[in-house]
Design an enzyme around this catalytic site. Structure first.
Site, mmCIF file in Angstrom:
data_model
loop_
_atom_site.group_PDB
_atom_site.id
_atom_site.type_symbol
_atom_site.label_atom_id
_atom_site.label_comp_id
_atom_site.label_asym_id
_atom_site.label_seq_id
_atom_site.Cartn_x
_atom_site.Cartn_y
_atom_site.Cartn_z
ATOM 1 C CG ASP A 118 -13.209 0.933 6.645
ATOM 2 O OD1 ASP A 118 -15.226 1.009 6.242
ATOM 3 O OD2 ASP A 118 -12.967 1.047 5.494
ATOM 4 C CE LYS A 173 -3.791 1.828 2.627
ATOM 5 N NZ LYS A 173 -4.501 1.381 4.037
#
Length: 205
Positions: free
Chosen positions: A144, A9
């Site tokens: 999330d 990422k």
């Protein structure tokens, strides 16, 4: 370099500056709304924007996300069918997060046959127990869990991805939430309503 398959990422260049500019616009709009609307003042929209700013800035610190991955995996180590990819420390910085690669399918895209093959009901029960522990026992939870962040792996496990956003609860709040869940589950409506009121934050009318 050692042959492991990884997920990386990488933070976009100048994203913090762009994000700060965008949130500043939201803050200005919120200020106008509060000046014009009693409802906006009651719901404290500028405070909501400020909370959003802090949350988004925390998500841009990938070293903090790496630590969250380690913490959640340790907290859930008694759930063998829940997987949390681990960071590869020597390849992580505040702007680059390198993790174990998890192969799988978004939980919402898995077919009925795939879910059945994975032992869907038992797996769902284990996932529920894991979230109850996160929220009511540990006070640290994956905040999330939309379908894109929950994978069904070929090994029949559930992988929880993206810990840029996590929640933390104080011990008193955890106790209130646990009592609320028990009251709702046992049909004690008045007690549940009282606990919900205690959890909330009353506003001036």
């Amino acid at each position: 370099a050692d042959g492991r398959v990884v997920a990386v990422k990488i933070q976009r260049p100048d994203i913090k500056v762009k994000l700060a500019e965008d949130v500043e616009v939201l803050d200005e709009v919120a200020g106008v709304l509060e000046a014009l609307s009693e409802v906006a003042r009651r719901y404290e929209v500028r405070r909501i924007v400020d909370d959003l700013r802090r949350s988004l800035m925390r998500e841009l610190d990938y070293e903090e996300e790496a630590e969250s991955l380690r913490t959640l995996a340790a907290n859930l180590n008694q759930y063998p069918r829940i997987q949390v990819p681990q960071p590869i420390d020597e390849l992580c910085t505040s702007r680059v997060l390198t993790m174990e690669f998890v192969q799988g399918k978004k939980i919402g895209a898995a077919s009925a046959e795939e879910k059945e093959s994975a032992g869907g009901a038992a797996l769902a029960e284990e996932l529920l127990q894991a979230y109850i522990q996160q929220i009511c026992v540990d006070g640290f939870f994956h905040a999330d869990p939309h379908p894109g962040n929950v994978l069904l792996t070929p090994q029949g496990r559930v992988a929880l991805l993206d810990l840029g956003s996590v929640g933390r609860l104080s011990p008193p709040m955890r106790e209130l939430l646990l009592r609320l869940l028990l009251a709702v589950g046992e049909g004690r409506g008045e007690e549940a309503a009282d606990l919900a009121e205690r959890i909330g934050q009353p506003k001036d009318k």
